[in-house]
Design an enzyme around this catalytic site. Sequence first.
Site, PDB file in Angstrom:
ATOM      1  N   HIS A 101       0.856  -1.004   0.202  1.00 22.72           N
ATOM      2  CA  HIS A 101       0.255   0.177   0.386  1.00 22.72           C
ATOM      3  C   HIS A 101       0.327   1.415   0.294  1.00 22.72           C
ATOM      4  O   HIS A 101       0.124   2.385  -0.411  1.00 22.72           O
ATOM      5  CB  HIS A 101      -1.412  -0.026   0.525  1.00 22.72           C
ATOM      6  CG  HIS A 101      -1.662  -1.172   1.583  1.00 22.72           C
ATOM      7  ND1 HIS A 101      -3.364  -0.726   1.087  1.00 22.72           N
ATOM      8  CD2 HIS A 101      -2.157  -1.909   1.272  1.00 22.72           C
ATOM      9  CE1 HIS A 101      -4.204  -1.872   1.131  1.00 22.72           C
ATOM     10  NE2 HIS A 101      -3.490  -3.106   0.812  1.00 22.72           N
ATOM     11  N   ASP A 141       3.909   9.350  -0.770  1.00 19.46           N
ATOM     12  CA  ASP A 141       2.639   8.743  -0.362  1.00 19.46           C
ATOM     13  C   ASP A 141       2.605   7.904  -0.920  1.00 19.46           C
ATOM     14  O   ASP A 141       2.587   8.021  -2.434  1.00 19.46           O
ATOM     15  CB  ASP A 141       1.526  10.114  -0.278  1.00 19.46           C
ATOM     16  CG  ASP A 141       0.578   9.416   0.696  1.00 19.46           C
ATOM     17  OD1 ASP A 141       0.455   8.144   1.291  1.00 19.46           O
ATOM     18  OD2 ASP A 141      -0.468   9.833   1.154  1.00 19.46           O
TER      19      ASP A 141
HETATM   20  O1  F6P Z   1      -1.479   2.126   4.407  1.00 15.89           O
HETATM   21  C1  F6P Z   1      -0.460   2.106   4.836  1.00 15.89           C
HETATM   22  C2  F6P Z   1      -0.775   2.019   6.362  1.00 15.89           C
HETATM   23  O2  F6P Z   1       0.756   1.851   7.228  1.00 15.89           O
HETATM   24  C3  F6P Z   1      -1.347   0.457   6.389  1.00 15.89           C
HETATM   25  O3  F6P Z   1      -0.886  -0.637   6.606  1.00 15.89           O
HETATM   26  C4  F6P Z   1      -2.405   0.944   7.458  1.00 15.89           C
HETATM   27  O4  F6P Z   1      -3.660   0.258   7.834  1.00 15.89           O
HETATM   28  C5  F6P Z   1      -2.617   2.889   7.744  1.00 15.89           C
HETATM   29  O5  F6P Z   1      -1.280   2.193   7.597  1.00 15.89           O
HETATM   30  C6  F6P Z   1      -2.676   3.269   9.192  1.00 15.89           C
HETATM   31  O6  F6P Z   1      -1.475   2.996   9.642  1.00 15.89           O
HETATM   32  P1  F6P Z   1      -1.572   1.853  11.696  1.00 15.89           P
HETATM   33  O7  F6P Z   1      -2.339   0.538  11.234  1.00 15.89           O
HETATM   34  O8  F6P Z   1       0.226   2.151  11.830  1.00 15.89           O
HETATM   35  O9  F6P Z   1      -1.886   2.868  12.301  1.00 15.89           O
END
Ligand code: F6P
Length: 470
Positions: free
Chosen positions: A155, A364
């Site tokens: 992602h 991003d």
């Molecule tokens: O898209 C990147 C990401 O790290 C996802 O894997 C995750 O769901 C989201 O951002 C939110 O991050 P975190 O789970 O570290 O709060």
Amino acid sequence: MSRLVCVSNRISLPRKSAAPGGLAVGVLNALKRTGGLWFGWGGETVDEVPGDPDLHIRDGVTYATVDLRRREFELYYNGYANQVLWPLFHYFLRSMRYNVDERDAYEDVNRMFAQKLLPLLEPRDLIWVHDYHLIPLGRYLREAGVRRPLGFFLHIPFPNIEMLRVLPPYAELLRDLTCYDVVGFQTENDLQAFYSGIEHLFGAEAIRGDGRIRVGDRVIRAEVFPIGVDVATTQNEAMEAMSSDVVRRMYDSLMGRQLMVGVDRLDYSKGLVERFSAYQHFLETYPENVGRITYLQIAPLSRSDVKAYVEIRQALEQASGRTNGRFANTDWTPIRYLNRNFPHATLMGLLRSAHVGIVTPLRDGMNLVAKEFVAAQNPDDPGVLILSNLAGAARELSSALLVNPYDTRAVGNTLQAALSMALPERRERHAAMLQTLKRNDIAAWSRRFVEALEKVDAAESRVRAIGNSV
Ligand code: F6P
């Protein structure tokens, strides 16, 4: 009929508030369409050794959650995932610090995920692993004998080999990615960066003419699958939220002023410090706007135990305080800076109310807020999107006002242009972007990825059939 199994670090349990980010929205959309299993961490840390996964079934989706031990969470999530891979993949070497204990914990958690997932797997499953927390999971599943199609989607951005090889075990990371049958990226840049790593490790001949990768006797399909949004749902949520209490009160409080909105997880990659300086530059350079525009920045806290996140939070408090202290009046505050989250529908209503949406990350993978801003607008009188050309979304949303987020003067000037853009131009730019969003929506993203896994399945069945007939 095959079953879809999605695996991610964090999962969004029904009835709990949604996990942040596009990953949760994307996985949920895929699973609601096909049914299946979502396996991951439930968000709790425990002191004892975690037991079997907890299972909840809702609307055809089975949610299987495992707990992490406090120390594992500290080393694997706060440590390796978010102080090594996250900064490295976003090209922030200054925030990266490598530590072998954290790497070991990352491996341990991936091994544990594989062990706990194995008993839940069925013979016809298609397995789709998500994001940088779980890169080695495919290898552990293969070692445990899993032969079913395995897919991985990243992602976030993927770094070019010149950046990646800063990581001591970069070769292992690349090899781990080749344990999957399908490896998906957000943009062509990320795919090319992956090829640069493959070429470095296995030689240019590993990349076939059709873009597939051959490593030993395995062929891997690497492709771009840009994640999208659910356009119709976003539009409806945004329209309905306009009459909600929160959005109405915010709108009334503007007293006719123009509104700029930003919505970002509080993360140094989102470029908020630079954005605040750009706004300050704008107020200095175009003083006619003083008292006439309100900038609402919603920045829910995230990864608050990680030092770089503590630092960025302090920097933003100072920056917003500085601008407000300098420009505010008794009846006007230039920046409304909020470290809290709102329900998704409320956010969509706030985006729809904005004359300008500002999305200026320093790097991003995609950035779904940019896409949601476009989907949430009233097509008859749409707001203007200012978008960083370093966000993956800029590839598709080329009719936004694209900026280099580091060039704070240019961003300030672009804001002035956005506020004075005439209606026909706003409509034209919005219509072009909306068309792209509809074509590449969230359902198209998951359908294309699942189809890629199904093709692997079909090809393997053919090979098995030929093997049995000779
Ligand atoms: O898209 C990147 C990401 O790290 C996802 O894997 C995750 O769901 C989201 O951002 C939110 O991050 P975190 O789970 O570290 O709060």
